[in-house]
Scaffold this motif. Structure first.
Motif, PDB file in Angstrom:
ATOM      1  N   ASP A  13      30.622 -27.343   0.261  1.00 13.38           N
ATOM      2  CA  ASP A  13      31.240 -26.157  -0.446  1.00 13.38           C
ATOM      3  C   ASP A  13      29.985 -25.472  -1.124  1.00 13.38           C
ATOM      4  O   ASP A  13      30.136 -24.929  -2.243  1.00 13.38           O
ATOM      5  N   ASP A  17      23.152 -29.254  -3.885  1.00 13.56           N
ATOM      6  CA  ASP A  17      23.000 -30.621  -3.234  1.00 13.56           C
ATOM      7  C   ASP A  17      23.905 -30.459  -1.927  1.00 13.56           C
ATOM      8  O   ASP A  17      23.245 -31.181  -1.126  1.00 13.56           O
ATOM      9  N   ASP A  18      24.615 -29.696  -1.800  1.00 15.04           N
ATOM     10  CA  ASP A  18      25.343 -29.587  -0.317  1.00 15.04           C
ATOM     11  C   ASP A  18      24.097 -29.133   0.667  1.00 15.04           C
ATOM     12  O   ASP A  18      24.387 -29.616   1.706  1.00 15.04           O
ATOM     13  N   THR A 132      31.822 -32.822   1.284  1.00 12.51           N
ATOM     14  CA  THR A 132      31.129 -32.998   0.011  1.00 12.51           C
ATOM     15  C   THR A 132      31.564 -31.719  -1.034  1.00 12.51           C
ATOM     16  O   THR A 132      30.902 -31.412  -1.784  1.00 12.51           O
ATOM     17  N   GLY A 133      32.799 -31.444  -0.716  1.00 13.39           N
ATOM     18  CA  GLY A 133      33.534 -30.619  -1.688  1.00 13.39           C
ATOM     19  C   GLY A 133      34.754 -31.363  -1.985  1.00 13.39           C
ATOM     20  O   GLY A 133      35.200 -32.401  -1.473  1.00 13.39           O
ATOM     21  N   ASP A 255      26.114 -34.981  -3.670  1.00 11.60           N
ATOM     22  CA  ASP A 255      26.428 -35.147  -1.983  1.00 11.60           C
ATOM     23  C   ASP A 255      25.450 -35.709  -1.118  1.00 11.60           C
ATOM     24  O   ASP A 255      25.822 -36.247  -0.141  1.00 11.60           O
TER      25      ASP A 255
HETATM   26 CA    CA Z   1      29.386 -30.048  -3.159  1.00  9.82          CA
END
Ligand code: CA
Ligand code: AGV
Length: 317
Positions: A13, A17-18, A132-133, A255
């Motif tokens: 998302d 960090d994603d 990661t969201g 993430d």
């Molecule tokens: Ca994220």
């Protein structure tokens, strides 16, 4: 080893960090083959995040990884100021040496949630999803395709939840016990918990151990001859002001730790099988509760189930 790389769908998302997580997943082709990327319009502006993703892929020579944007909506939206922070990555000259037409070729027209199913359906082997969201896209395919979908997923590695530690949600009417990815779409966590999809949860309990510090970023300078290191250091540098602006609540490699644990199992030697449930509505919505914690059960919660949970990171860093 001669083992084949694990096929991975990266469901992200667009947070700072994603994007470092994307770099990490791409940097280990002997371990991971990214077969597709879906982007949720959560902690980002999805169109911006898709562009950034496509440009990063192109810059690093990955010209055949499809990227699709999900249209699923928030239950509790992220603050706008966080959602725009990805723009600081999108403008970086290092990823803008490309022409926008060739970059757009890998943008899928289908909604990301449908494309996620398309990816799973058309692969011969079971796929690992690194999420990661919020869990909205995963919950969507479970709702629509049930056990058929669950059977095609090897594991979902999810950054989310806060089990034995405080949450990070500070929102009117909420008690602060939830982590943001869960809070953005609490019913989605309930749907995944109520399914048979194997899930490995990487909650705040462990990500609290990986603040993004100046030392971490300086170290990328020693390997500045590598494009991945320059990109990682550049992207992390966008959150370094947190160290002095909000010393008590720095930015974390939330993430990135999740993907790192998938790649190096020795990083997270302790994976608990935790019986837990998810709170899907009310003032604790988005909370993930270990079953041995005394919290009244009610109609607000999902069923209990066993979840592999990374509670402890063993290596020093
Ligand atoms: Ca994220
Ligand atoms: O709760 C952590 C998740 C991770 O997936 N995100 C950020 C990471 O990408 C939400 C989040 C919590 N606090 C934030 C967040 C903050 N202060 N700024 C931006 N995003």
């Amino acid at each position: 080893t001669a083992a084949k790389p694990q096929k991975v769908i990266f469901d992200h998302d667009g947070g700072i960090d994603d994007f470092v997580t994307l770099l990490l997943l791409l940097s280990k082709p002997e371990l991971v083959s990214v077969v597709g990327i879906t982007i949720l319009d959560a902690d980002c502006r999805a169109e911006v995040a898709a562009n950034t993703t496509l440009k990063l892929l192109h810059t690093l020579g990955f010209n055949d990884i499809p990227v699709a944007i999900s249209t699923l909506p928030a239950v509790n939206p992220f603050p706008d100021i966080w959602r725009w922070s990805g723009l600081t990555v999108d403008v970086q000259p290092l990823i803008n040496q490309v022409d926008s037409i060739s970059v757009k070729q890998n943008l899928v027209q289908q909604p990301g949630q449908d494309f996620l199913w398309e990816l799973l359906r058309t692969q011969l082997e079971r796929i690992t999803i690194v999420a990661t969201g919020p869990l909205s896209n995963v919950a969507y395919i479970i709702k629509h395709y049930g056990d058929e979908a669950a059977a095609r997923i090897k594991e979902v590695w999810w950054m989310g939840g806060a089990v034995y530690v405080q949450g990070n949600v500070d929102y009117p009417g909420h008690d602060g016990s939830a982590e943001w990815n869960a809070f953005w779409d609490p019913p989605a966590v309930g749907v995944v918990w109520n399914s048979s999809v194997p899930i490995v949860m990487v909650p705040l309990d462990v990500t609290n151990h990986v603040p993004v510090t100046p030392d971490l970023i300086y170290r990328f300078g020693r390997q500045a001859e590598y494009l991945y290191s320059v990109l990682a250091g550049t992207i992390w540098s966008k959150v370094i002001s947190w160290v002095y602006e909000r010393p008590l609540e720095p930015y974390f490699a939330w993430d990135t730790l999740t993907a790192a644990c998938l790649l190096s199992r020795e990083l997270c030697a302790r994976v608990d099988d935790l019986v837990s449930y998810a709170v899907v509505s009310g003032p604790s919505q988005g909370r993930v509760v270990a079953a041995n914690q005394c919290v009244a059960r009610s109609s607000d919660v999902s069923r209990q189930r066993t979840i592999a949970t990374v509670i402890q990171v063993d290596a020093e860093e």
